[in-house]
Design an enzyme around this catalytic site. Structure first.
Site, PDB file in Angstrom:
ATOM      1  CB  SER A 180      -4.991   0.917  -1.340  1.00  0.00           C
ATOM      2  OG  SER A 180      -4.215  -0.254  -1.371  1.00  0.00           O
TER       3      SER A 180
ATOM      4  CD  GLU B 297     -13.311 -10.763  -4.239  1.00  0.00           C
ATOM      5  OE1 GLU B 297     -14.214 -11.582  -4.538  1.00  0.00           O
ATOM      6  OE2 GLU B 297     -13.535  -9.680  -3.673  1.00  0.00           O
TER       7      GLU B 297
ATOM      8  CB  CYS C  44      -6.581  -3.381   5.813  1.00  0.00           C
ATOM      9  SG  CYS C  44      -6.400  -1.844   6.656  1.00  0.00           S
TER      10      CYS C  44
ATOM     11  CE  LYS D 277      -9.896  -8.257   8.761  1.00  0.00           C
ATOM     12  NZ  LYS D 277      -9.226  -7.725   7.570  1.00  0.00           N
TER      13      LYS D 277
ATOM     14  CD  GLU E  26      -3.077   0.530   2.278  1.00  0.00           C
ATOM     15  OE1 GLU E  26      -4.008  -0.243   2.017  1.00  0.00           O
ATOM     16  OE2 GLU E  26      -2.897   1.024   3.400  1.00  0.00           O
TER      17      GLU E  26
HETATM   18 FE1  HC1 Z   1      -7.722  -5.567  11.930  1.00  0.00          FE
HETATM   19 FE2  HC1 Z   1      -6.106  -5.759  10.037  1.00  0.00          FE
HETATM   20  S1  HC1 Z   1      -5.921  -4.266  11.720  1.00  0.00           S
HETATM   21  S2  HC1 Z   1      -8.234  -5.142   9.756  1.00  0.00           S
HETATM   22  O1  HC1 Z   1      -8.622  -4.169  12.403  1.00  0.00           O
HETATM   23  O2  HC1 Z   1      -5.539  -4.511   8.668  1.00  0.00           O
HETATM   24  O3  HC1 Z   1      -9.829  -7.628  12.018  1.00  0.00           O
HETATM   25  O4  HC1 Z   1      -6.781  -6.457  14.642  1.00  0.00           O
HETATM   26  O5  HC1 Z   1      -6.281  -8.173  11.531  1.00  0.00           O
HETATM   27  O6  HC1 Z   1      -6.530  -8.030   8.051  1.00  0.00           O
HETATM   28  O7  HC1 Z   1      -3.296  -6.509  10.541  1.00  0.00           O
HETATM   29  C1  HC1 Z   1      -9.072  -6.798  12.058  1.00  0.00           C
HETATM   30  C2  HC1 Z   1      -7.199  -6.091  13.683  1.00  0.00           C
HETATM   31  C3  HC1 Z   1      -6.565  -7.060  11.321  1.00  0.00           C
HETATM   32  C4  HC1 Z   1      -6.276  -7.166   8.790  1.00  0.00           C
HETATM   33  C5  HC1 Z   1      -4.332  -6.273  10.319  1.00  0.00           C
HETATM   34 FE1  SF4 Z   2     -13.228  -3.358   9.937  1.00  0.00          FE
HETATM   35 FE2  SF4 Z   2     -13.442  -5.701  11.103  1.00  0.00          FE
HETATM   36 FE3  SF4 Z   2     -11.684  -3.952  12.001  1.00  0.00          FE
HETATM   37 FE4  SF4 Z   2     -14.293  -3.551  12.338  1.00  0.00          FE
HETATM   38  S1  SF4 Z   2     -13.076  -5.166  13.240  1.00  0.00           S
HETATM   39  S2  SF4 Z   2     -12.768  -2.025  11.699  1.00  0.00           S
HETATM   40  S3  SF4 Z   2     -15.133  -4.414  10.450  1.00  0.00           S
HETATM   41  S4  SF4 Z   2     -11.670  -4.942  10.012  1.00  0.00           S
END
Ligand code: HC1
Ligand code: SF4
Length: 580
Positions: free
Chosen positions: A329, A376, A309, A368, A283
């Site tokens: 991104s 994909e 993300c 998640k 990124e």
């Molecule tokens: Fe997250 Fe991430 S920070 S999105 O909040 O970018 O779920 O903890 O795992 O994938 O690293 C969530 C947290 C996580 C991703 C990362």
């Molecule tokens: Fe996004 Fe999941 Fe993190 Fe909430 S917990 S901000 S839905 S990645």
């Protein structure tokens, strides 16, 4: 300022304070049910509809709901007279009269606010039961289970979905006995604009909205000798898992968590934070690429670039901003980058065929689960991440496996996919992805060493934050939003031509992932999010390496496999595209 008396104690509070707020200040714990007010976020629900929080106010005939009655000068309040206690008990009994009594098998058992009240009010029988229960739908999605026969109409989910997230997937439909909370026209959530952020689950006081549980499936894989089962743990989990075992919010349990995962039988314990470092490489390179072209006068460059993300955020912009799909991104989330690298680079290195490898993620998040399921991120139907378990599900597994969590020693992640820098750690809180990106972008762009890596300007919990970072004379303007309502505001501004940013970080959940829908329930306690965020900044500050591009295993991964960020193979394995 107003002075009043509550249960014989004098207290002075600012004008406009409610009796509930005043009582709370002096440690009087009035029970509530529909009310929620999570400070530091916009999560708030105060319909004053449940009547659990009633109190006696001298001179008034009727009991008053303390959550919505403002304090007045000289007011005399009693919060626990026999009349008050009986009224609350009857209200709870009436709610229970239209609620199934299957507590033993309810996923919320032990963490249900209605159950806690029944215990607190000493309810030993159900005087109003025996009538018909109102008919309501059940639904299982990839992330969320909706069991509306358990709904008590507190409207917390409706507030959070409509006012905080502005998604509008859930609302009250029909009237009277047939009222239910559902998407418009009583459609399924899967047919609605639900982003699976899970904030409705995070605030539901009962078992009406819960996570889709994958723990039984996981136990089967762990017991299967033909499978190699590996796990990745999201940054925000380590800052909250301890709460499920009675530890104070903000207690870091990284080492105990790793130990517990080995005890559970995982073959390798890795870290999503490693993939967060990898995300910054990809990124960050996209950011630098777009910026350089922009500064060279290339008019085709679209700015700002948006982080990608958070899968609920991705779902949200796909639904609501289909005209802007070229702005975000294209980097996959760390969860998906991890899965993709584990099932290619690592599996090849280890000689494990794809079909014999199970990749599990432990996430603070319910979206998640939905993300793992997106087509994909599958190869011939086989997902890069087989399934995602929430922090709460992991806690249940640890308890089920008789692991005395608080007494566990610390253990270290396995390598190579377990090493991370402090930049990867802070991904779990709002502003963290931006700070991690700035640490790398600064050094790569300016060619100078960044001495102070703490970008305090982007930290904190206010809904939208802005900062300007000087890069060799160029003012890089960044924005951060958490909560989809705040994100919508920023995006609408951009759509309307008011764009003051080069880079924007967005996380769907208030607080970022530390406040995710799969985390231990905060039950409206406001200090919890601050404590979790501070825990991640603490872990970051103790790391020797705090910039993603300095992670030695990331360097090795590029040398051995990916060549460089945005290379053909990096694009194929680590990037994605969006749909409307
Ligand atoms: Fe997250 Fe991430 S920070 S999105 O909040 O970018 O779920 O903890 O795992 O994938 O690293 C969530 C947290 C996580 C991703 C990362
Ligand atoms: Fe996004 Fe999941 Fe993190 Fe909430 S917990 S901000 S839905 S990645």
């Amino acid at each position: 300022q107003i002075t009043l008396q509550i249960d014989g104690h004098f207290i002075t509070v600012p004008e406009g304070s409610t009796i509930l707020e005043a009582a709370c200040k002096i440690g009087i714990d009035i029970p509530t049910l529909c009310h929620i007010d999570l400070k530091g976020t916009c999560i708030k629900n105060n319909p004053a509809s449940c009547r659990i929080c009633v109190v006696e106010v001298a001179g008034r005939r009727n009991l008053a709901p303390s959550c919505s009655t403002p304090c007045t000068e000289g007011m005399v309040v009693k919060t626990s007279t026999l009349r008050v206690m009986n009224a609350r008990k009857i209200v709870a009994e009436l709610i229970l009269s239209d609620h199934p009594n299957d507590c033993l098998t309810c996923p919320k058992c032990g963490d249900c606010e209605l159950q806690t009240l029944a215990l607190r009010f000493n309810i030993r029988e159900m005087p109003f039961n025996g009538g018909e229960l109102s008919p309501r739908k059940r639904e299982v999605t990839s992330s969320i289970v909706r069991n509306m026969d358990k709904c008590i109409f507190c409207r917390r989910c409706e507030s959070v979905c409509n006012e905080v997230q502005t998604v509008g997937a859930l609302g009250a439909i029909r009237r009277g006995f047939n009222t239910t909370i559902a998407p418009a026209f009583d459609k399924m959530m899967t047919e609605s604009e639900c982003t699976y952020c899970g904030q409705c689950v995070a605030v539901c006081p009962v078992g009406a909205l819960t996570e889709r549980d994958h723990t039984n499936r996981l136990l089967e894989d762990l017991a299967n000798p033909d499978k190699t089962v590996i796990v990745q743990t999201a940054p925000a989990v380590r800052a909250a898992l301890g709460e499920e075992f009675g530890l104070k919010p903000g207690t870091l349990v990284t080492g105990k968590m790793v130990y517990a995962l080995r005890e559970l039988g995982f073959d390798y314990v890795f870290d999503t934070d490693f993939a967060a470092d990898l995300t910054i490489m990809e990124e960050g390179s996209e950011i630098l690429n777009r910026l350089t072209r922009y500064l060279d006068g290339d008019k085709s460059v679209r700015l700002p670039i948006l982080t990608s993300c958070c899968p609920a955020w991705v779902n949200f912009f796909e639904h609501h901003f289909p005209d802007m799909l070229d702005i975000p991104s294209t980097a996959r989330s760390p969860q998906q980058m991890f899965g993709s690298i584990a099932k290619s680079y690592w599996a090849e290195k280890m000689g494990i065929p794809r079909e014999k490898l199970t990749v599990v993620s432990i996430m603070p998040c319910l979206a998640k689960k939905y993300e793992c399921d997106r087509h994909e991120f599958k190869t011939d139907g086989n997902p890069d991440v087989d399934y995602s378990i929430s922090t709460r599900e992991l806690a249940r597994l640890i308890k089920r496996a008789n692991i005395g969590f608080t007494l566990l020693p610390d253990s270290e992640f396995d390598n190579p996919l377990g090493e991370s820098t402090g930049a990867g750690v802070i991904f779990g809180t709002t502003g963290g992805v931006m700070e991690a990106a700035l640490r790398s972008v600064y050094e790569i762009y300016t060619g100078k060493i960044l001495e102070d890596v703490n970008f305090e300007q982007v930290r904190g919990l206010s809904g939208v934050r802005r900062a300007t970072i000087n890069l060799n004379g160029f003012d890089l303007k960044v924005g951060i939003a958490h909560g989809l309502g705040n994100a919508r505001q920023l995006l609408e501004d951009i759509r309307n031509g008011h764009n003051e940013y080069h880079v924007i970080e967005i996380m769907a959940c208030p607080g970022g992932c530390i406040g995710g829908g799969g985390q231990p329930l905060h039950h409206g306690k406001s200090d919890v999010l601050y404590a979790r965020a501070n825990a991640l900044y603490r872990e970051d500050s103790k790391k020797q390496l705090r910039k993603s591009h300095n992670n030695p295993y990331i360097k090795q991964l590029y040398e051995e496999y990916l060549d460089k960020p945005l290379s053909e193979i990096s694009e194929k394995l680590l990037h994605t595209h969006y749909f409307n």
